[in-house]
Design an enzyme around this catalytic site. Structure first.
Site, short mmCIF file in Angstrom:
data_model
loop_
_atom_site.label_atom_id
_atom_site.label_comp_id
_atom_site.label_asym_id
_atom_site.label_seq_id
_atom_site.Cartn_x
_atom_site.Cartn_y
_atom_site.Cartn_z
N ASP A 1 0.88 -1.16 0.00
CA ASP A 1 0.00 0.00 0.00
C ASP A 1 0.92 1.22 0.00
O ASP A 1 2.10 1.11 0.35
CB ASP A 1 -0.89 -0.04 1.25
CG ASP A 1 -1.83 1.14 1.33
OD1 ASP A 1 -2.41 1.51 0.30
OD2 ASP A 1 -1.98 1.70 2.44
N ASP B 1 0.00 5.02 1.00
CA ASP B 1 -0.20 5.94 2.13
C ASP B 1 -0.15 5.19 3.46
O ASP B 1 -0.83 4.19 3.65
CB ASP B 1 -1.53 6.67 2.00
CG ASP B 1 -1.61 7.54 0.75
OD1 ASP B 1 -0.57 8.11 0.37
OD2 ASP B 1 -2.69 7.66 0.17
#
Length: 168
Positions: A8, A10
């Site tokens: 991922d 963020d």
């Protein structure tokens, strides 16, 4: 077949606690990320980003602005690693097979690059990242608040990568 780490963005690669990343100048990469990703590459993992970017559907940023953000991220991390591909889901409200916790982005990359999911990992900071990794059939790692379903939990990407490499 190759092995991969799906990341991922963020909360894993960059800090988004003070501000959403809607412009390249908003992208602040966490300390230690480059070194951690370099270790993963040296251990034979291909790197992919799989990120929900619902801000596009919500009108907070455009596809072009997101490309500029990703270009900045790649440039800053180039001394350490490169990403095989960056995949993002622009959806927020509409039902979507790509938006995590659905495994669509991971499965699409797995097919495209002939990845062995049993030897691969999904690393995220949200429970939806863990759910997407489990649904895809790979091992999972969670940054931050512990998730009992994750194979590995840790405080940051450096700790997670060290644990993955130790268990490989």
């Amino acid at each position: 077949m190759s092995k991969a780490i799906f990341l991922d963005r963020d909360g894993v690669i960059n800090d988004n606690t003070k501000k959403h990343v809607n412009k390249p100048k908003d992208l602040i990469i966490y300390d230690g990320v480059g070194d951690a990703l370099k270790k993963a590459v040296e251990a034979g993992y291909e790197l992919f980003i799989v990120t929900n970017q619902g801000g596009i559907e919500m009108g907070h940023l455009t596809h072009e602005q997101l490309q500029d953000i990703h270009h900045k991220m790649e440039e800053e991390l180039r001394p350490y690693c490169s990403f095989k591909e960056i995949k993002y889901c622009p959806d927020f409200k509409r039902v979507s097979e790509c938006r995590k916790p659905k495994p669509g982005m991971i499965l699409e990359l797995t097919e495209k690059y002939d990845i062995n999911l049993k030897d691969s990992w999904m690393i995220g900071d949200m429970d939806t990242d863990v759910e997407a990794g489990i649904a895809a059939g790979c091992r999972t790692a969670k940054i931050g608040v512990k998730n009992k379903l994750a194979d590995v939990n840790g405080a940051n990407l450096s700790e997670i990568i060290d644990k993955i490499l130790k268990n490989s």
